[in-house]
Design a protein around this motif. Structure first.
Motif, PDB file in Angstrom:
ATOM      1  N   LEU A 179       0.843  -1.201   0.000  1.00 45.99           N
ATOM      2  CA  LEU A 179       0.000   0.000   0.000  1.00 45.99           C
ATOM      3  C   LEU A 179       0.876   1.250   0.000  1.00 45.99           C
ATOM      4  N   GLY A 180       1.915   1.249   0.813  1.00 45.17           N
ATOM      5  CA  GLY A 180       2.843   2.375   0.832  1.00 45.17           C
ATOM      6  C   GLY A 180       3.527   2.579  -0.506  1.00 45.17           C
ATOM      7  N   ARG A 181       3.858   1.496  -1.167  1.00 42.47           N
ATOM      8  CA  ARG A 181       4.513   1.585  -2.471  1.00 42.47           C
ATOM      9  C   ARG A 181       3.576   2.209  -3.500  1.00 42.47           C
ATOM     10  N   ILE A 182       2.319   1.786  -3.506  1.00 44.63           N
ATOM     11  CA  ILE A 182       1.353   2.369  -4.452  1.00 44.63           C
ATOM     12  C   ILE A 182       1.193   3.860  -4.178  1.00 44.63           C
ATOM     13  N   ARG A 183       1.104   4.223  -2.929  1.00 49.83           N
ATOM     14  CA  ARG A 183       0.970   5.650  -2.597  1.00 49.83           C
ATOM     15  C   ARG A 183       2.198   6.435  -3.039  1.00 49.83           C
ATOM     16  N   PHE A 184       3.377   5.847  -2.890  1.00 49.44           N
ATOM     17  CA  PHE A 184       4.615   6.474  -3.358  1.00 49.44           C
ATOM     18  C   PHE A 184       4.538   6.701  -4.882  1.00 49.44           C
ATOM     19  N   ILE A 185       4.145   5.665  -5.617  1.00 56.01           N
ATOM     20  CA  ILE A 185       4.050   5.748  -7.078  1.00 56.01           C
ATOM     21  C   ILE A 185       3.083   6.851  -7.486  1.00 56.01           C
ATOM     22  N   LYS A 186       1.901   6.863  -6.875  1.00 54.79           N
ATOM     23  CA  LYS A 186       0.889   7.858  -7.237  1.00 54.79           C
ATOM     24  C   LYS A 186       1.360   9.266  -6.878  1.00 54.79           C
ATOM     25  N   SER A 187       2.021   9.434  -5.740  1.00 56.97           N
ATOM     26  CA  SER A 187       2.543  10.751  -5.362  1.00 56.97           C
ATOM     27  C   SER A 187       3.575  11.241  -6.370  1.00 56.97           C
ATOM     28  N   ALA A 188       4.464  10.348  -6.774  1.00 58.18           N
ATOM     29  CA  ALA A 188       5.496  10.718  -7.753  1.00 58.18           C
ATOM     30  C   ALA A 188       4.849  11.080  -9.090  1.00 58.18           C
ATOM     31  N   GLN A 189       3.832  10.334  -9.496  1.00 57.28           N
ATOM     32  CA  GLN A 189       3.144  10.643 -10.750  1.00 57.28           C
ATOM     33  C   GLN A 189       2.471  12.014 -10.683  1.00 57.28           C
ATOM     34  N   ARG A 190       1.883  12.345  -9.540  1.00 52.72           N
ATOM     35  CA  ARG A 190       1.240  13.660  -9.403  1.00 52.72           C
ATOM     36  C   ARG A 190       2.261  14.789  -9.537  1.00 52.72           C
ATOM     37  N   LEU A 191       3.518  14.514  -9.215  1.00 53.27           N
ATOM     38  CA  LEU A 191       4.571  15.521  -9.384  1.00 53.27           C
ATOM     39  C   LEU A 191       5.136  15.527 -10.803  1.00 53.27           C
ATOM     40  N   GLY A 192       4.589  14.677 -11.662  1.00 52.84           N
ATOM     41  CA  GLY A 192       5.005  14.686 -13.062  1.00 52.84           C
ATOM     42  C   GLY A 192       6.031  13.641 -13.442  1.00 52.84           C
ATOM     43  N   PHE A 193       6.416  12.772 -12.527  1.00 53.56           N
ATOM     44  CA  PHE A 193       7.381  11.730 -12.860  1.00 53.56           C
ATOM     45  C   PHE A 193       6.711  10.646 -13.689  1.00 53.56           C
ATOM     46  N   SER A 194       7.388  10.211 -14.736  1.00 59.61           N
ATOM     47  CA  SER A 194       6.905   9.095 -15.547  1.00 59.61           C
ATOM     48  C   SER A 194       7.103   7.802 -14.766  1.00 59.61           C
ATOM     49  N   LEU A 195       6.487   6.726 -15.227  1.00 59.26           N
ATOM     50  CA  LEU A 195       6.664   5.452 -14.534  1.00 59.26           C
ATOM     51  C   LEU A 195       8.113   4.977 -14.590  1.00 59.26           C
TER      52      LEU A 195
END
Length: 143
Positions: A53-69
């Motif tokens: 769950l923490g990992r998914i939240r990390f991914i989504k937070s990074a995406q909101r800042l504009g980071f690509s996958l």
């Protein structure tokens, strides 16, 4: 919000709900190597923990800042906290990219504002300045 470390192991559906994503997003992240796929106990279903769950939240937070996958994958490799210099460099590059996009958008705004203003002053049977400029690729030369 409950402490995610205190949660019982979750099914993929429960994990998706807790993270605010759909199940296919989790499966996509697993295929991309952004998330591990937990073992399936014999005759049972996979269970996910608060770590996932923490990992998914990390991914989504990074995406909101504009980071690509792909950029997120790079950041995930640095997440142990000992690579601050590399993480800062990733952030610096993203900031430069965001600032360049903002500058581009400001130039586009200026050109569009000018074209819209020209449309307001045109009278009679003259071609629309906005449409005419787009046919001539005028904005591209000034952006």
């Amino acid at each position: 919000m409950n402490d995610i470390s205190d949660r019982e192991p979750m099914t993929i559906g429960a994990l998706a709900r807790a993270a605010g994503v759909n199940v296919e997003t989790i499966r996509f992240y697993q295929r991309k190597g952004l998330m591990p796929e937990p073992d399936r106990p014999l005759g049972s279903i996979r269970r996910y923990s608060g770590d996932e769950l923490g990992r998914i939240r990390f991914i989504k937070s990074a995406q909101r800042l504009g980071f690509s996958l792909d950029e997120v994958a790079d950041l995930l490799e640095l997440e142990d906290g000992t690579h601050c210099q590399q993480a800062r460099e990733q952030g610096r590059k993203k900031l430069a990219d965001v600032r360049a996009r903002i500058a581009d958008l400001k130039r586009i705004e200026t050109v569009l504002a000018d074209l819209v203003a020209r449309c307001s002053t045109t009278r009679g049977r003259v071609r629309c300045p906005l449409i005419d400029a787009l046919h001539e690729a005028w904005p591209a030369a000034r952006i």
